[in-house]
Design a protein around this motif. Structure first.
Motif, PDB file in Angstrom:
ATOM      1  N   ALA A  26       0.828  -1.201   0.000  1.00 37.96           N
ATOM      2  CA  ALA A  26       0.000   0.000   0.000  1.00 37.96           C
ATOM      3  C   ALA A  26       0.862   1.249   0.000  1.00 37.96           C
ATOM      4  CB  ALA A  26      -0.912  -0.006   1.222  1.00 37.96           C
ATOM      5  N   TRP A  27       0.248   2.391  -0.305  1.00 37.32           N
ATOM      6  CA  TRP A  27       0.985   3.659  -0.323  1.00 37.32           C
ATOM      7  C   TRP A  27       0.320   4.733   0.539  1.00 37.32           C
ATOM      8  CZ3 TRP A  27      -1.212   1.127  -4.365  1.00 37.32           C
ATOM      9  CH2 TRP A  27      -2.396   1.655  -4.887  1.00 37.32           C
ATOM     10  N   ASP A  28      -0.866   4.456   1.050  1.00 40.57           N
ATOM     11  CA  ASP A  28      -1.513   5.371   1.981  1.00 40.57           C
ATOM     12  C   ASP A  28      -2.568   4.588   2.749  1.00 40.57           C
ATOM     13  OD1 ASP A  28      -3.650   5.086   0.195  1.00 40.57           O
ATOM     14  OD2 ASP A  28      -3.503   7.120  -0.590  1.00 40.57           O
ATOM     15  N   ALA A  29      -3.248   5.267   3.680  1.00 43.85           N
ATOM     16  CA  ALA A  29      -4.207   4.566   4.528  1.00 43.85           C
ATOM     17  C   ALA A  29      -5.381   4.019   3.729  1.00 43.85           C
ATOM     18  CB  ALA A  29      -4.704   5.509   5.632  1.00 43.85           C
ATOM     19  N   GLY A  30      -5.845   4.779   2.742  1.00 42.84           N
ATOM     20  CA  GLY A  30      -6.979   4.323   1.954  1.00 42.84           C
ATOM     21  C   GLY A  30      -6.681   3.065   1.158  1.00 42.84           C
ATOM     22  N   GLY A  49       5.674   3.944  -3.918  1.00 40.82           N
ATOM     23  CA  GLY A  49       4.305   4.446  -3.885  1.00 40.82           C
ATOM     24  C   GLY A  49       4.105   5.501  -2.814  1.00 40.82           C
ATOM     25  N   VAL A  50       4.671   5.281  -1.625  1.00 42.93           N
ATOM     26  CA  VAL A  50       4.550   6.266  -0.553  1.00 42.93           C
ATOM     27  C   VAL A  50       5.219   7.574  -0.973  1.00 42.93           C
ATOM     28  CG1 VAL A  50       5.235   6.831   1.813  1.00 42.93           C
ATOM     29  CG2 VAL A  50       4.361   4.545   1.279  1.00 42.93           C
ATOM     30  N   ALA A  51       6.410   7.481  -1.550  1.00 41.27           N
ATOM     31  CA  ALA A  51       7.117   8.688  -1.979  1.00 41.27           C
ATOM     32  C   ALA A  51       6.323   9.436  -3.047  1.00 41.27           C
ATOM     33  CB  ALA A  51       8.505   8.313  -2.500  1.00 41.27           C
ATOM     34  N   TRP A  52       5.850   8.716  -4.063  1.00 43.38           N
ATOM     35  CA  TRP A  52       5.098   9.377  -5.140  1.00 43.38           C
ATOM     36  C   TRP A  52       3.826  10.033  -4.610  1.00 43.38           C
ATOM     37  CZ3 TRP A  52       5.529   4.262  -8.321  1.00 43.38           C
ATOM     38  CH2 TRP A  52       6.851   4.135  -8.794  1.00 43.38           C
ATOM     39  N   ALA A  53       3.124   9.351  -3.699  1.00 43.82           N
ATOM     40  CA  ALA A  53       1.887   9.899  -3.148  1.00 43.82           C
ATOM     41  C   ALA A  53       2.143  11.175  -2.359  1.00 43.82           C
ATOM     42  CB  ALA A  53       1.201   8.856  -2.263  1.00 43.82           C
ATOM     43  N   GLN A  54       3.379  11.311  -1.833  1.00 43.36           N
ATOM     44  CA  GLN A  54       3.751  12.504  -1.072  1.00 43.36           C
ATOM     45  C   GLN A  54       4.447  13.551  -1.947  1.00 43.36           C
ATOM     46  OE1 GLN A  54       3.120  12.982   2.255  1.00 43.36           O
ATOM     47  NE2 GLN A  54       2.005  11.051   2.280  1.00 43.36           N
ATOM     48  N   GLY A  55       4.638  13.230  -3.230  1.00 44.11           N
ATOM     49  CA  GLY A  55       5.264  14.184  -4.142  1.00 44.11           C
ATOM     50  C   GLY A  55       6.776  14.172  -4.123  1.00 44.11           C
ATOM     51  N   THR A  70       2.659   8.575   7.320  1.00 44.41           N
ATOM     52  CA  THR A  70       1.949   7.578   6.521  1.00 44.41           C
ATOM     53  C   THR A  70       1.744   6.300   7.312  1.00 44.41           C
ATOM     54  OG1 THR A  70       2.853   8.490   4.462  1.00 44.41           O
ATOM     55  CG2 THR A  70       2.007   6.240   4.379  1.00 44.41           C
ATOM     56  N   VAL A  71       2.785   5.848   8.007  1.00 49.05           N
ATOM     57  CA  VAL A  71       2.668   4.632   8.822  1.00 49.05           C
ATOM     58  C   VAL A  71       1.613   4.827   9.902  1.00 49.05           C
ATOM     59  CG1 VAL A  71       3.884   3.032  10.349  1.00 49.05           C
ATOM     60  CG2 VAL A  71       5.057   3.988   8.352  1.00 49.05           C
ATOM     61  N   THR A  72       1.638   5.975  10.558  1.00 49.12           N
ATOM     62  CA  THR A  72       0.649   6.268  11.602  1.00 49.12           C
ATOM     63  C   THR A  72      -0.768   6.225  11.041  1.00 49.12           C
ATOM     64  OG1 THR A  72       2.229   7.654  12.801  1.00 49.12           O
ATOM     65  CG2 THR A  72      -0.104   7.992  13.284  1.00 49.12           C
ATOM     66  N   ALA A  73      -0.965   6.815   9.868  1.00 52.26           N
ATOM     67  CA  ALA A  73      -2.297   6.848   9.254  1.00 52.26           C
ATOM     68  C   ALA A  73      -2.774   5.447   8.900  1.00 52.26           C
ATOM     69  CB  ALA A  73      -2.268   7.735   8.012  1.00 52.26           C
ATOM     70  N   ILE A  74      -1.889   4.627   8.358  1.00 46.77           N
ATOM     71  CA  ILE A  74      -2.278   3.259   8.003  1.00 46.77           C
ATOM     72  C   ILE A  74      -2.596   2.451   9.254  1.00 46.77           C
ATOM     73  CG2 ILE A  74      -1.486   1.088   6.974  1.00 46.77           C
ATOM     74  CD1 ILE A  74       0.217   2.753   5.036  1.00 46.77           C
ATOM     75  N   ALA A  75      -1.716   2.553  10.262  1.00 46.72           N
ATOM     76  CA  ALA A  75      -1.903   1.769  11.486  1.00 46.72           C
ATOM     77  C   ALA A  75      -3.175   2.164  12.234  1.00 46.72           C
ATOM     78  CB  ALA A  75      -0.686   1.925  12.388  1.00 46.72           C
ATOM     79  N   ARG A  76      -3.611   3.390  12.077  1.00 49.64           N
ATOM     80  CA  ARG A  76      -4.864   3.822  12.707  1.00 49.64           C
ATOM     81  C   ARG A  76      -6.061   3.101  12.117  1.00 49.64           C
ATOM     82  NH1 ARG A  76      -9.094   6.851  11.397  1.00 49.64           N
ATOM     83  NH2 ARG A  76      -8.205   7.329   9.342  1.00 49.64           N
ATOM     84  N   LEU A  77      -5.953   2.726  10.850  1.00 45.59           N
ATOM     85  CA  LEU A  77      -7.119   2.241  10.111  1.00 45.59           C
ATOM     86  C   LEU A  77      -7.175   0.728   9.954  1.00 45.59           C
ATOM     87  CD1 LEU A  77      -9.565   3.533   8.679  1.00 45.59           C
ATOM     88  CD2 LEU A  77      -8.209   3.582   6.574  1.00 45.59           C
ATOM     89  N   VAL A  78      -6.023   0.064   9.904  1.00 45.47           N
ATOM     90  CA  VAL A  78      -6.020  -1.375   9.634  1.00 45.47           C
ATOM     91  C   VAL A  78      -5.700  -2.157  10.895  1.00 45.47           C
ATOM     92  CG1 VAL A  78      -5.321  -0.960   7.242  1.00 45.47           C
ATOM     93  CG2 VAL A  78      -3.588  -1.551   8.957  1.00 45.47           C
ATOM     94  N   LYS A  79      -6.082  -3.430  10.899  1.00 47.78           N
ATOM     95  CA  LYS A  79      -5.880  -4.295  12.052  1.00 47.78           C
ATOM     96  C   LYS A  79      -4.848  -5.392  11.808  1.00 47.78           C
ATOM     97  CE  LYS A  79      -9.140  -2.023  14.110  1.00 47.78           C
ATOM     98  NZ  LYS A  79      -8.772  -0.986  15.102  1.00 47.78           N
TER      99      LYS A  79
END
Length: 271
Positions: A26-30, A49-55, A70-79
């Motif tokens: 993945a490259w972001d939380a969504g 992907g993470v780098a490109w999504a952040q520009g 990005t890691v914080t955002a993903i970890a908030r949403l997935v289990k």
């Protein structure tokens, strides 16, 4: 700040003990949440992907703060367990790389990829040792997947690449690595040799010419990563849709061609 769910690190280790883990990137939380919803047992980030999504371009150019956000955002949403590609650690200073790894643990990650790229074996060994020390101070059980680019970069004569890969694997294992990632490795005879001699669970990258999952499992491979391919495909789809829309504003992308609004909205809701 998000932390990994209880037993997440243990569960992630167990996924490498038997069978074949198919690891989407993945490259972001969504994107991570959509992948999780489809049955992924664990998730990884793709550094590109993470780098490109952040520009930013890939290649240790992403600010560490953006990575950890990005890691914080993903970890908030997935289990499910999350492992993070930290490239070369964004520094040649092993202690600084250790700080990045500690940040990953604090943000909710249970694993990292750390690569030698075009750098020295000695340097990656020092980074692995520093990462292990830093994770231990955070009481984190961090699965360190040591990536060697011998095959990906075509380092040395072709007939010596398995030997070189195994020599590096021995060094990285001694430094504390928990897994070995060899992107570019794809022939069954070479795969079997590395599985047999490396002494670490072998991770391969999904590339053209790689044997099917069933054959990889029979060869003893423990993990296959999708890499940056999905992110590239999505950016390509954005380019195609944008081109069509700019050609004729009336030809807006059809929502029914994607995931429905209610489904996406429900997926992103806190659980």
């Amino acid at each position: 700040m998000p932390v990994a769910p209880p037993n997440s690190a243990r569960d992630f280790r167990q996924l490498h003990e038997a069978g074949l883990l198919l690891l989407v990137n993945a490259w972001d939380a969504g994107s991570a949440r959509v992948m999780e919803s489809l049955g992924a047992k664990a998730l990884a980030t793709t550094s590109a992907g993470v780098a490109w999504a952040q520009g930013y371009p890939d290649g240790d150019k992403l600010p560490v703060s953006r990575l950890l956000d990005t890691v914080t955002a993903i970890a908030r949403l997935v289990k499910v367990p999350l492992t993070v590609d930290i490239e070369g650690g964004y520094s040649d200073d092993p202690n600084a790389v250790g700080e990045v790894a500690a940040g990953v643990v604090e943000a909710g990650g249970v694993g990292i990829n750390l690569e030698d790229g075009g750098g020295s074996v000695d340097l990656l060994c020092a980074k692995i040792e520093a990462v292990k020390r830093a994770a231990a101070k955070k009481s984190g059980d961090l699965f360190v997947n040591a990536r060697t680019d011998v095959f990906l970069r075509g380092i040395g004569p072709a007939e010596r690449r398995v030997e070189e890969t195994l020599a590096r694997a021995r060094r990285y294992r001694a430094a504390g690595a928990d897994g070995l990632f060899v992107p570019g490795l794809k022939t069954p005879v070479d795969i079997k040799a590395v599985v047999t001699e490396a002494g670490l669970p072998l991770n391969l990258m999904a590339i053209p010419g790689l044997p099917p999952a069933s054959e990889l499992a029979s060869l003893g491979v423990r993990r296959v990563s999708a890499g940056a391919g999905m992110a590239q495909a999505i950016f390509g789809r954005i380019a195609a849709l944008t081109t069509d829309f700019l050609r004729d504003g009336g030809a807006a992308p059809a929502p029914e061609a994607g995931i429905s609004y209610p489904t996406l909205n429900t997926l992103m809701a806190p659980r």
